[in-house]
Scaffold this active site. Structure first.
Site, PDB file in Angstrom:
ATOM      1  N   ARG A 104       8.263  58.013  35.812  1.00 54.01           N
ATOM      2  CA  ARG A 104       9.129  57.991  34.641  1.00 54.01           C
ATOM      3  C   ARG A 104       8.989  59.322  33.911  1.00 54.01           C
ATOM      4  O   ARG A 104       7.915  59.933  33.894  1.00 54.01           O
ATOM      5  CB  ARG A 104       8.751  56.842  33.690  1.00 54.01           C
ATOM      6  CG  ARG A 104       9.196  55.471  34.158  1.00 54.01           C
ATOM      7  CD  ARG A 104      10.695  55.276  33.979  1.00 54.01           C
ATOM      8  NE  ARG A 104      11.106  53.916  34.273  1.00 54.01           N
ATOM      9  CZ  ARG A 104      11.500  53.472  35.447  1.00 54.01           C
ATOM     10  NH1 ARG A 104      11.510  54.307  36.470  1.00 54.01           N
ATOM     11  NH2 ARG A 104      11.880  52.228  35.620  1.00 54.01           N
ATOM     12  N   GLU A 151      17.085  60.713  29.864  1.00 53.55           N
ATOM     13  CA  GLU A 151      18.139  60.731  30.874  1.00 53.55           C
ATOM     14  C   GLU A 151      19.461  60.230  30.299  1.00 53.55           C
ATOM     15  O   GLU A 151      19.470  59.304  29.480  1.00 53.55           O
ATOM     16  CB  GLU A 151      17.719  59.849  32.062  1.00 53.55           C
ATOM     17  CG  GLU A 151      16.487  60.370  32.762  1.00 53.55           C
ATOM     18  CD  GLU A 151      15.995  59.449  33.874  1.00 53.55           C
ATOM     19  OE1 GLU A 151      16.631  58.396  34.096  1.00 53.55           O
ATOM     20  OE2 GLU A 151      14.988  59.772  34.513  1.00 53.55           O
ATOM     21  N   HIS A 163      17.438  60.997  39.090  1.00 46.87           N
ATOM     22  CA  HIS A 163      16.813  59.674  39.189  1.00 46.87           C
ATOM     23  C   HIS A 163      17.379  58.920  40.395  1.00 46.87           C
ATOM     24  O   HIS A 163      17.846  57.776  40.286  1.00 46.87           O
ATOM     25  CB  HIS A 163      17.041  58.872  37.903  1.00 46.87           C
ATOM     26  CG  HIS A 163      16.003  57.801  37.699  1.00 46.87           C
ATOM     27  ND1 HIS A 163      15.594  57.391  36.437  1.00 46.87           N
ATOM     28  CD2 HIS A 163      15.290  57.042  38.570  1.00 46.87           C
ATOM     29  CE1 HIS A 163      14.683  56.435  36.553  1.00 46.87           C
ATOM     30  NE2 HIS A 163      14.493  56.193  37.846  1.00 46.87           N
TER      31      HIS A 163
END
Length: 349
Positions: A266, A295, A313
């Site tokens: 993360r 993000e 991601h």
């Protein structure tokens, strides 16, 4: 990501030989009698729609123009199960609009977006993605590492720009073989990363919540010593209060000017502002990043750095992983509505 990616029963599905096979894919009750399942997803993430709709009555949040709390209060008061595709924040306020909720099914491994303490207080069970995409994320982590060390994306840009013909040889990369690699979080993903790096002759060590039994790798009790004794640090641990910004400037300084950070966990595991400074100042040698703190926002300072490889991601985004996740979600729902043990429960304490 479309429904065409969903190939239930394909050879890519690592759950084929698991206990999921003992759970029927389709309910035997009529659709009018089937449970109502709440599904939250971004409009483009429809890869699970067909499978879920064949088994349950589905209430989709993205089809309503009402604010989410209003939608939930009006239409979801009787919902017992909630499938959270992507990373919607589930807190006490949202849960207050779902008085009948008993199960939250997450399609991510991490559950830092879910208030687990509130779920425990309300008696709500939570499941995650388990090992559904561990192999693909591990592959991607190694790919990022090779890309950073051998400067593959930069080499691609060098050729496409015409600079090879104009300027000659490209700047040398660094070999992976023999590198000391420290893995932060030796769970299912971290363990698979280690196994993939062993054939390269990499020397593996790790830091985790506790030392693993019968694991041959050297254990470091803290991330600072892990960084100080390795050339590469790979982040594959969960994000929580204890791991937020666990990689700070002190850790990056310990890793050193030739050190590389790979993050497939993360974004919040790293102090992103300090990481940008360390990369620009040459405090560390490079980074491969699939995740970021805010993000889809990415610090613009990273765009011009050839020693940084960026990804949206996407480490788990393969048809095989989507198959696995869809099967696992369905299996958890089936287990729940059949009063059987959940397949991938999350500890709430």
């Amino acid at each position: 990501l479309s429904s065409s990616l969903l190939r239930i029963g394909s050879t890519s599905c690592s759950y084929k030989k698991s206990k999921l096979l003992s759970i029927p894919l389709y309910q035997t009750v009529s659709m009018s009698e089937s449970p109502l399942v709440l599904v939250h997803r971004p409009p483009n993430l429809n890869f699970m729609d067909e499978l879920l709709s064949r088994n349950y009555r589905i209430l989709n949040t993205h089809t309503s123009s009402d604010p989410l709390p209003v939608f939930l209060s009006r239409q979801a008061s009787s919902v017992r199960a909630f499938v959270n595709i992507a990373l919607l924040k589930i807190d006490a306020d949202l849960l207050s609009h779902l008085p009948s909720l008993q199960l939250i099914v997450c399609t991510s491994v991490g559950t830092n977006h879910v208030d687990l303490a509130e779920c425990k207080r309300r008696g709500i069970a939570v499941t995650n993605a388990g090992e559904a995409f561990s192999e693909d994320v591990a592959d991607f982590a190694v790919g990022l590492l090779i890309s950073v060390l051998r400067r593959i994306p930069a080499a691609d840009r060098y050729v496409r720009s015409g600079n090879w013909a104009k300027s000659g040889d490209f700047q040398l990369g660094i070999k992976l073989s023999g590198k000391r690699v420290g893995i932060l979080g030796l769970g299912s993903i971290g363990s698979l990363i280690a196994k993939r790096l062993e054939p390269f002759g990499c020397i593996i060590s790790y830091n985790s919540t506790s030392q693993k039994q019968r694991i041959p790798y050297l254990y470091y009790p803290d991330v600072l010593s892990l960084a100080a004794n390795n050339d590469v640090v790979v982040l594959s641990c969960a994000l929580n209060d204890q791991t937020h910004h666990i990689v700070n400037r002190e850790v990056m300084e310990a890793l050193g000017k030739n050190g590389v950070i790979i993050n497939v966990g993360r974004g919040g595991l790293i102090d992103e502002k300090e990481m940008v400074k360390c990369l620009v100042e040459g405090v560390i040698g490079g980074a491969g990043l699939d995740v970021f703190e805010k993000e889809p926002g990415v610090p613009e300072e990273l765009f011009g750095l050839d020693n940084v490889v960026l990804s949206p991601h996407a480490a788990m985004e393969t048809p095989g992983s989507l198959d696995n996740i869809a099967l696992l979600v369905l299996a958890n729902l089936k287990a729940f509505f059949s009063d059987q043990p959940l397949i991938s429960p999350v500890r709430l304490d």
